[in-house]
Enzyme design. Structure first.
Site, PDB file in Angstrom:
ATOM      1  N   ASP A  93      -1.261 -38.790  15.203  1.00  0.00           N
ATOM      2  CA  ASP A  93      -2.390 -39.717  15.305  1.00  0.00           C
ATOM      3  C   ASP A  93      -3.585 -38.838  15.611  1.00  0.00           C
ATOM      4  OD1 ASP A  93      -4.429 -41.401  16.411  1.00  0.00           O
ATOM      5  OD2 ASP A  93      -2.914 -42.974  16.516  1.00  0.00           O
ATOM      6  N   HIS A  94      -4.432 -38.608  14.599  1.00  0.00           N
ATOM      7  CA  HIS A  94      -5.433 -37.556  14.798  1.00  0.00           C
ATOM      8  C   HIS A  94      -6.448 -37.890  15.887  1.00  0.00           C
ATOM      9  CE1 HIS A  94      -7.918 -39.961  12.013  1.00  0.00           C
ATOM     10  NE2 HIS A  94      -8.957 -39.270  12.413  1.00  0.00           N
ATOM     11  N   LYS A 100      -8.479 -35.401  19.204  1.00  0.00           N
ATOM     12  CA  LYS A 100      -9.929 -35.226  19.385  1.00  0.00           C
ATOM     13  C   LYS A 100     -10.183 -34.785  20.823  1.00  0.00           C
ATOM     14  CE  LYS A 100     -11.204 -38.644  15.875  1.00  0.00           C
ATOM     15  NZ  LYS A 100     -12.027 -37.999  14.862  1.00  0.00           N
ATOM     16  N   HIS A 138      -4.882 -45.548  16.208  1.00  0.00           N
ATOM     17  CA  HIS A 138      -5.920 -44.791  16.917  1.00  0.00           C
ATOM     18  C   HIS A 138      -6.474 -45.504  18.157  1.00  0.00           C
ATOM     19  CE1 HIS A 138      -5.587 -42.586  13.298  1.00  0.00           C
ATOM     20  NE2 HIS A 138      -6.493 -43.209  12.599  1.00  0.00           N
TER      21      HIS A 138
HETATM   22  C1  BG6 Z   1      -8.033 -42.816   9.278  1.00  0.00           C
HETATM   23  C2  BG6 Z   1      -8.235 -44.114   8.566  1.00  0.00           C
HETATM   24  O1  BG6 Z   1      -6.811 -42.813   9.959  1.00  0.00           O
HETATM   25  O2  BG6 Z   1      -9.091 -42.622  10.200  1.00  0.00           O
HETATM   26  C3  BG6 Z   1      -9.574 -44.145   7.852  1.00  0.00           C
HETATM   27  O3  BG6 Z   1      -7.195 -44.298   7.617  1.00  0.00           O
HETATM   28  C4  BG6 Z   1     -10.684 -43.831   8.816  1.00  0.00           C
HETATM   29  O4  BG6 Z   1      -9.800 -45.405   7.231  1.00  0.00           O
HETATM   30  C5  BG6 Z   1     -10.373 -42.563   9.593  1.00  0.00           C
HETATM   31  O5  BG6 Z   1     -11.869 -43.664   8.064  1.00  0.00           O
HETATM   32  C6  BG6 Z   1     -11.390 -42.345  10.675  1.00  0.00           C
HETATM   33  O6  BG6 Z   1     -11.183 -41.092  11.245  1.00  0.00           O
HETATM   34  P1  BG6 Z   1     -12.381 -40.307  11.903  1.00  0.00           P
HETATM   35  O7  BG6 Z   1     -11.746 -39.109  12.517  1.00  0.00           O
HETATM   36  O8  BG6 Z   1     -13.346 -39.986  10.804  1.00  0.00           O
HETATM   37  O9  BG6 Z   1     -12.976 -41.250  12.890  1.00  0.00           O
END
Ligand code: BG6
Length: 514
Positions: A201-202, A206, A264
């Site tokens: 879960d990126h 962060k 997220h």
């Molecule tokens: C992704 C979603 O997981 O996260 C996208 O599938 C979204 O729809 C993105 O745009 C947002 O990530 P960040 O890091 O740009 O906020």
């Protein structure tokens, strides 16, 4: 020879308490021709190398269908790096790094492709002394997961020898509801042990997300106030000006709730509201997060109608450009009922958070890019400086997750002069100016963690299940109930529908301006 899935863990290095030390390994990226590889994964691995943290013997093999030589793969990645790497591209580092990039062309379902992959990895191990450590990254759609996992198992690539490890990183979506997530997890668990399964879960990678825990548990001034006695409410906003770009088909099957909230935003909420963990090991932290997700109030269809707003963007103007409405986007149904915006009010039904509303909103085609958490503290008693009817306003602690990462605290202060005038002022901490260097990208931290066996910032199976239980109630109310709440609309480039403002207005509150 160990013939079961490897049970790797690295207790000494585990947790947020120490810097992870990656072990040399072979990284294999399935779906190596995809966007994620070019935009995120390779730039992240390159920057780990540039920071001196990638063991010199670590090699990276891209696995995808299209025939391609190592050289043309390297060439394409080199171009992508110049565009997407946060530190640009140094020729000296690139020369060494690119020599460690390989390409393996095969259909995902072809057993021969995996037998030859195994032979290639064995040869790389021998050459480089990587001791059989493998990290498989599934950067593919969920429909490919099962086939790839089965082939990995048939080729024995999930098995390890003599203390080596084999781990798998799985990209979202982890299912589309609790049942499909369960079925997917069952399949993964037949091939890789839970300890070796890294659900990425990126948002957890962060920098500011990680700082939530540090701010809470490394400072003594916040924790005593971190509860229903002192906090009035919490607002979480994730806004992006982008539309669905080329991802129409994926987004049609997902929508904002599944795309951003199930994973997220729920993960961030957990870090913000969990109890202090017993220690900083992966399981202690995830045990506490799990308790929060389980305590999220599950809504009946009637509660969904009162507490959740869904909306879709119509044509509008973003950043000075005319943009299409969602229904006119590429490969989106003109009758689409998919939400591109959600706002909701939720509660965590536990001792600490009893009665504290948490308002969350997430949307595409918003006027600005910004993810933040705002903690609104209760106002001072209505005497002394706060005796006026209008009130002074609350202290607000804001975590800016992105962009302009940092933390600010709104406090009341006397304006200089003979008269007593009180104004809110901001104490502001910006990562950029305080630490003088850009934060690493989320994928850098998470890849490093996976290479060092630290799963703290990855979602555990039970957390994923519990988050789906919360989401399923809302999806059910929208799609299976005879009288679902209607889909609202907002012009692209606005802050969402009026209904979302009404949600807060009903409680005498307004959304914070980003
Ligand atoms: C992704 C979603 O997981 O996260 C996208 O599938 C979204 O729809 C993105 O745009 C947002 O990530 P960040 O890091 O740009 O906020």
């Amino acid at each position: 020879m160990n013939s079961t899935p490897s049970q790797s863990s690295n207790p000494l290095k585990e947790g947020l308490s120490s810097r992870p030390l990656p072990r040399p390994c072979n990284v294999v990226i399935f779906g190596a021709s995809g966007d994620l590889t070019y935009r995120k994964l390779i730039p992240a691995l390159y920057n780990i190398e540039a920071d001196g943290d990638l063991p010199a013997t670590t090699h990276i093999t891209g696995f995808a269908r299209r025939p391609k030589s190592d050289e043309s793969f390297q060439h394409e990645l080199g171009d992508a790096l110049s565009k997407f790497s946060r530190s640009g591209r140094s020729e000296e580092i690139w020369k060494d790094f690119s020599n460690r990039l390989h390409y393996h062309a095969s259909e995902f379902g072809n057993p021969e492709g995996y037998r030859t992959l195994a032979a290639r990895l064995d040869a790389l191990d021998k050459e480089n002394g990587t001791a059989g450590n493998r990290l498989f990254y599934l950067s593919v759609g969920p429909s490919e997961f099962e086939g790839i996992l089965a082939q990995l198992a048939d080729a024995g690539l999930n098995k390890t020898i003599d203390g080596a490890w084999a781990r798998v990183i799985v990209e979202k979506p982890f299912g589309r509801d609790r049942d499909t997530a369960h079925a997917l997890n069952e399949k993964v668990s037949k091939v890789f042990a839970e300890n070796d399964t890294y659900r990425i879960d990126h948002y957890l990678g962060k920098e500011t997300a990680q700082n939530i825990m540090v701010l809470r548990f490394a400072n003594s001034i916040f924790e005593p106030l971190w509860n229903h006695r002192y906090i009035d409410h919490i607002q979480i906003t994730a806004a992006e000006p982008m539309g669905v770009e080329a991802r129409g088909p994926y987004y049609e099957s997902s929508g904002a709730l599944r795309d951003m909230v199930q994973n997220h935003l729920t993960q961030i909420l957990c870090l913000l509201t969990m109890e202090p963990p017993a220690d900083l090991s992966a399981d202690s932290v995830r045990d506490e997060k799990l308790k929060v997700v389980r305590a999220l109030r599950k809504m009946s269809p009637e509660q969904v109608a009162r507490n959740v707003v869904r909306a879709q963007y119509a044509a509008g103007v973003v950043g000075g450009n005319d943009v299409l409405g969602y229904k006119s986007e590429d490969r989106v149904s003109p009758q689409s009922e998919t939400e591109t915006y959600v706002a909701y009010r939720t509660f965590i039904d536990n001792w600490r958070w009893d009665g504290v509303p948490i308002y969350v909103r997430v949307g595409k085609r918003m006027p600005k890019h910004g993810t933040e958490i705002a903690i609104y503290f209760k106002e001072t008693p209505g005497v002394l400086f706060n005796a006026q009817q209008a009130g002074l306003g609350p202290n607000v602690l804001v975590f800016r997750i992105q962009p302009d990462e940092g933390v600010s605290l709104l406090i009341q202060s006397k304006r200089p002069g003979a008269q007593l005038a009180i104004e809110p002022v901001k104490m502001d901490f910006h990562y950029k100016t305080s630490f003088g260097k850009p934060s690493p990208e989320a994928y850098e931290r998470l890849l490093l963690d996976a290479m060092s066996g630290d799963a703290t910032l990855f979602a555990r199976r039970d957390e994923v299940d519990a988050a789906w239980t919360f989401i399923d109630c809302i999806e059910h109310a929208w799609h299976n109930h005879p009288n679902p709440a209607p889909m609202a609309s907002y012009p692209a480039g606005s802050w969402g529908p009026k209904e979302a403002d009404d949600l807060l207005a009903a409680d005498g509150r307004v959304w914070r301006r980003l």
